[in-house]
Write an enzyme that holds these catalytic residues in place. Sequence first.
Site, PDB file in Angstrom:
ATOM      1  N   LYS A 129       0.846  -1.198   0.000  1.00  0.00           N
ATOM      2  CA  LYS A 129       0.000   0.000   0.000  1.00  0.00           C
ATOM      3  C   LYS A 129       0.885   1.253   0.000  1.00  0.00           C
ATOM      4  O   LYS A 129       1.927   1.287   0.670  1.00  0.00           O
ATOM      5  CB  LYS A 129      -0.891  -0.025   1.245  1.00  0.00           C
ATOM      6  CG  LYS A 129      -1.982   1.034   1.275  1.00  0.00           C
ATOM      7  CD  LYS A 129      -2.850   0.889   2.541  1.00  0.00           C
ATOM      8  CE  LYS A 129      -3.995   1.892   2.558  1.00  0.00           C
ATOM      9  NZ  LYS A 129      -4.827   1.755   3.780  1.00  0.00           N
ATOM     10  N   SER A 131     -10.192  -0.247   7.003  1.00  0.00           N
ATOM     11  CA  SER A 131      -9.555  -0.066   5.695  1.00  0.00           C
ATOM     12  C   SER A 131      -8.904  -1.308   5.108  1.00  0.00           C
ATOM     13  O   SER A 131      -8.516  -1.304   3.943  1.00  0.00           O
ATOM     14  CB  SER A 131      -8.510   1.047   5.779  1.00  0.00           C
ATOM     15  OG  SER A 131      -9.134   2.305   5.671  1.00  0.00           O
ATOM     16  N   SER A 156      -9.836   1.913   2.756  1.00  0.00           N
ATOM     17  CA  SER A 156      -8.911   2.647   1.917  1.00  0.00           C
ATOM     18  C   SER A 156      -7.897   1.763   1.206  1.00  0.00           C
ATOM     19  O   SER A 156      -7.278   2.216   0.235  1.00  0.00           O
ATOM     20  CB  SER A 156      -8.159   3.663   2.782  1.00  0.00           C
ATOM     21  OG  SER A 156      -7.291   3.005   3.686  1.00  0.00           O
TER      22      SER A 156
END
Lengths: 487, 493
Positions: free
Chosen positions: B78, B182, B158
């Site tokens: 990420k 997330s 997210s």
Amino acid sequence: MSADGYRIRGRDGDWEIAVGLEVHAQVVSEAKLFSDAPTAFGAAPNSQVSLVDAAMPGMLPVINHECVAQAVRTGLALEAEINLTSVFDRKNYFYPDLPPGYQISQYSRPIVGRGHVVLDLEDGAQRSIGITRLHLEMDAGKSVHDRRADATCVDLNRAGVALMEIVSEPDIRSPEEAGLYLRKLRSILRTIGTCDGNMEQGSLRADVNVSVRRSGEELGTRCEIKNLNSVRFVMKAIEVEARRQVAVIESGGAVELETRLFDPERGETRSMRSKEEAHDYRYFPDPDLLPLTLDPAWVEELRAALPELPDARKARFMAEHGLSAYDAGVLVAARAIADLFDAAAAGRDAKRVANFIMGPLFGALNRAGIEVEDCPVPADALGALIDRVSDDTISHQSANTVIQAVVATGADVDAVIEEKGLRQVSDAGAIEALVERVIADNPDKVADYRAGRTKLMGWFVGQVMKASAGKANPRAVNEALRARLDG
Amino acid sequence: MSALTALTVAGARAGLAGRAFSARELVDAHIAAIEAERGLNAFVAETFDRARAGADAADARIAAGEARLLEGIPLAVKDLFCTRGVRSQACSKILSGFEPPYESTVTANLWAAGALMLGKTNMDEFAMGSANVTSAEGPVVNPWRREGDDKALVPGGSSGGSAAAVAARLCLGATGTDTGGSIRQPAAFCGIVGMKPTYGRCSRWGMIAFASSLDQAGPLTRTVEDAALMLQAMAGRDPKDSTSIDRPVPDYAASLTGDVRDLTIGVPAEYRMEGMPAEIEALWAEGVRWFREAGAKVVDVSLPLTRYALPTYYIVAPAEASSNLARYDGVRYGLRVDGDDPTEMYARTRAEGFGREVRRRILIGTYVLSAGYYDAYYLKAQKVRTLIARDFERAFESVDAVLTPTAPFAAFAIGEKMDDPIAMYLNDVFTVPASLAGLPAISVPAGLTGDGLPLGLHLIARPFDEPTLFRAAGVLESAAAFSQRPPAPGATP
């Protein structure tokens, strides 16, 4: 100046002042409060900056336990409560030299609570000034505006350096007391080695809260004067600010709660920002740091390892050496001086050593513009000089000359004596010869003296000293004259 | 789809160990898959050369008998994790061009275990979002489609890029971060496993902060065992993160015994939300049945403060974010928009650098910390947070894990819920309570909606009881036997 003495004379009556100090003391530590970057003064800009100090993305603070120990030591030396649990908060504001956009400080739960500092006033009395709290916080960097014409530069060497903010109660009643308080605090910090106390390098700075009131009335509205970096400025700023406040009130105005700056050149304070412009710092507990908890046994270890504090040292000087409270207080006010006294007094007449320090030495330091804490004279040099006076090698008068040279140039005591020809003449034959000559040159004065004007002895001594170009030992001269004139 | 990209981490480890294929072949297969699926916008940086070089080194280690836990396993990271010399921008314009000179602890741990980085994945800007639509790099497309509908769907957020990449077989696993859901919510939206460990289990050092007291790194994988393997490498005490916990990291994969006969699973009535689709309700009941059939005891538990969790979260997280994001001021790195004085520079830089959702949360956070509002909002939220944690403590006196749906709905179309932040915030209604309590939780793909979209079930366990969490999740996974895959590569636009 005694506690009740200081008044500002207003148009229609006297005003008292109430002063509290917030002292920012840079913690002596190898590394910063929350990073491992070094803290040495005077390094090239931005050469002592870690990723944490520069607030790079994803960086986290980690408490430096040595800084915690230093704060605890300081709290113990101030005879203050040590809070076994304290919390770091974020104080949020934007400034280019504050990389994270917040200062990590301690707001509601500081590491040290109430304590006190005892002041020795000139008249021998003592006053206790309350300490409200001491907390740890990180310093900001420095914005440099004069390096480039087109930009402001930021130096982050200081960013993250540990500071202790030591807050006093508004117990201080005169500029002199503020000076005594600051000096005493500095002496304590230096004694325990938690702050080097160098005000000109910014390791010790003070914010001063000043208010005025008519005798017996409630405390007035205070103004805070920021960032004063010498004892002299602190005292001066208090005085001019108090006068300003009296003038405002007496002209029908009201003192506004605000932050002010002291301008030493113009000798005035100026408004920096008013209450309305005050920041909302949005304090909240720093979620990157757990509450700081201390082991009581560790605190006791630190307590046991503390060096002799100024108040204890003062008591010892009085008991061991028979010094007066005032003299002992003066000597312990600066650690360097107390150390000097301790070393030089060993095996010597302590009172003589004390008098020499407070007289010729302080005079010489003052002349050279050197703070007593920075006294460059080693104890063995001081001792040697006192010995030269004691054994009549030089006169008291010459000792002043020698100490000035030693302070100014660090020269060797005996070398100065020889170089300046200060060795006094004690040789009986040489002095008798001078005495004979003065007597022979002044038969009328001899007659007067012998007729009963014994006060002329002083004049004779002066003549002999003059003839010796000041080098004759005055005691030997006295003795020789007496033997010759009275005999 | 290449057979190599269909492997699990565990399967790939076995294949590498048995020399069925090389790490280089494994990496090349994934690189090809990523190149074929750029339309998903899952990756914001590709580090293929580095992955290939790493694969060659891994092959050498495997040949020398020195393979480590994740030797040669290609992963995606990420964009919230700082990776040395590789863009790390939290998918925000304000960090334009930022390449850190340091490596986050979690990714460093993965590389130290032999894992390889294929690239950085797309995400909601600063991890603020639940649909991966707030990214400065544009939205991520969920590899799944509703049956008979070509409309592009969100992958959740997210960690949307990570979830989409794992679901589309572009990597064997990916790191995510979970502040309020997330990892778990996008895992549910994409039909994969997403796991958030106990707060303090993984170091936050080098992870770009959103809300410090909530942020945790975790794995997104296609199986529970893979999540256990990845967490094994990621977890551990880090002296650089004062909130990381000094506890041994157990052998998580070994906890997957398949036996839950000694476990009690709690079902909290308070997670029954008005307007929740019946099929989610039904799947939840199915989960209960699966556990009962596996021999676990299933009981009702009460978590009465659940309904306050979302509002509490939306005070605490923005408050911390408003302060954490203050460092993006244009002075030292990233975007700078000049102004006549520092204040103007800040305003211009931050107005241009932050997207709408980030600005909204900074404003909320600034407001709730302001003088006069602090007690009513932030302080109160902290108290409620403590009570929510106590709710769980009480529940865990009688149960070993709590079973809930992961999200109140399945993936929605890109563009939906965009005008209503509150509707968007509801995505996290079931995941936020565990975040506030700092508890480990996992989303396991468990079924499909009527129109063919994946749904997840969510398990929450006691602090640091990841072994029980994985064990229960493993049983859920076996019972659900979720084997559906998103459409084959190339089928997406």
